[in-house]
Motif scaffolding. Structure first.
Motif, short mmCIF file in Angstrom:
data_model
loop_
_atom_site.label_atom_id
_atom_site.label_comp_id
_atom_site.label_asym_id
_atom_site.label_seq_id
_atom_site.Cartn_x
_atom_site.Cartn_y
_atom_site.Cartn_z
N VAL A 62 -1.66 -9.10 -1.75
CA VAL A 62 -1.47 -8.39 -3.01
C VAL A 62 -1.67 -6.89 -2.79
N ARG A 63 -0.69 -6.11 -3.22
CA ARG A 63 -0.81 -4.66 -3.11
C ARG A 63 -0.04 -4.00 -4.25
N TYR A 64 -0.79 -3.35 -5.13
CA TYR A 64 -0.19 -2.54 -6.19
C TYR A 64 -0.46 -1.08 -5.88
N GLU A 65 0.55 -0.24 -6.07
CA GLU A 65 0.46 1.16 -5.67
C GLU A 65 0.88 2.08 -6.81
N GLU A 66 0.77 3.36 -6.56
CA GLU A 66 1.30 4.37 -7.46
C GLU A 66 2.50 5.03 -6.79
N ARG A 67 3.51 5.34 -7.59
CA ARG A 67 4.66 6.06 -7.09
C ARG A 67 4.91 7.27 -7.99
N VAL B 149 2.83 -0.36 -9.28
CA VAL B 149 4.08 -0.62 -8.56
C VAL B 149 3.81 -1.70 -7.51
N ARG B 150 4.54 -2.79 -7.58
CA ARG B 150 4.28 -3.94 -6.71
C ARG B 150 4.90 -3.73 -5.33
N ASN B 151 4.09 -3.99 -4.30
CA ASN B 151 4.56 -3.85 -2.92
C ASN B 151 3.84 -4.89 -2.07
N PHE B 152 4.11 -6.16 -2.35
CA PHE B 152 3.42 -7.25 -1.67
C PHE B 152 4.01 -7.48 -0.28
N ASP B 153 3.17 -8.00 0.62
CA ASP B 153 3.62 -8.52 1.91
C ASP B 153 3.60 -10.04 1.82
#
Length: 262
Positions: free
Chosen positions: A54-59, A41-45
């Motif tokens: 770059v920040r990919y996460e789990e939801r 899940v993409r959550n870039f700043d």
């Protein structure tokens, strides 16, 4: 002709290319009864359209808590063509945004004509609205509109499950993007048909910059106001710019739309 045809048949999509960072990770979903866990899940700043952390996460979300569906239209220039994407709305978690896009390689841009000829792979970008909406309004200078679709929660859940299945299919087997047959709005309509939509093909499925007028004409969005007034209320670009990196980005962009207020 035969030589071209044979050569064309050997052009295959791939997951093994030097991808741009914003499309480098293919999402994948794991479904366990009511629970859905999505990785990638993409959550870039963002600091600019091309500079970001770059920040990919789990939801993890629950199907039973999915209550509604919001539809976004983004325009990089005025006219009958834009980019469409959706957010699945939960009563106990932030919205989950999914955008069907090309998967460009490093230093590769988008060419509509080239997209008809096996130029780009396909990706379903799953991310936070602060990322997927915010990068368009705040850094790409696009105009974005959002509409709450008038569909039952059960249909939204069915559509979400169709999306999840396609996300996993694409993670296992790459496909080419095609402007007319495997692109954002065409696929949304196709999946809506599977999830219970009743209706015929409309030219605005292709000229998707006019898709909100189609929604209005068919009663899929609120028709209390005339269409132009409804459209003006649904414009969230300034609200998104004001919200910027706020943790309550999703609430703030909807607060600017009277029809979405409690």
């Amino acid at each position: 002709y035969l030589v071209v045809l044979v050569g064309w048949s050997f052009i295959r999509p791939s997951h093994d290319r030097e991808w741009r960072q914003d499309v480098a990770v293919m999402p994948r979903a794991t479904i366990d009864g009511d629970r859905v866990r999505i990785s990638g899940v993409r959550n870039f700043d963002y600091r600019s359209r091309d500079e970001f952390t770059v920040r990919y996460e789990e939801r993890e979300v629950s199907l039973s808590h999915l209550t509604a569906l919001d539809f976004f239209i983004s325009y990089w220039m005025p006219g009958p063509v834009g980019h469409t994407f959706v957010s699945f709305i939960f009563d106990n978690a932030p919205p989950l945004n999914i955008s069907i896009e090309t998967r460009p390689e490093v230093h590769e841009g988008f060419d509509p004509l080239a997209s008809l000829f096996k130029k780009y792979e396909l990706i379903y970008v799953v991310g936070e609205e602060r990322d997927i909406v915010g990068v368009r309004t705040n850094y790409r200078d696009e105009d974005v509109y959002v509409y709450r679709l008038r569909i039952p929660a059960e249909n939204a859940r069915q559509l979400f499950q169709v999306y999840l299945a396609r996300i996993n299919e694409l993670a296992d087997r790459p496909e080419f993007y095609h402007l007319l047959s495997n692109s954002c709005t065409i696929n949304i309509v196709r999946y809506a048909n599977v999830a219970g939509r009743a209706g015929e093909f409309d030219f605005r499925h292709l000229l998707n910059g006019w898709i909100d007028r189609y929604f209005f004409d068919t009663g899929l969005i609120d028709t209390t106001l005339p269409f132009e007034a409804k459209r003006q209320q649904s414009h969230i670009t300034e609200a998104a710019k004001a919200a910027a990196t706020a943790t309550d980005f999703s609430e703030k962009i909807r607060a600017a739309v009277p029809a979405m207020q409690p």
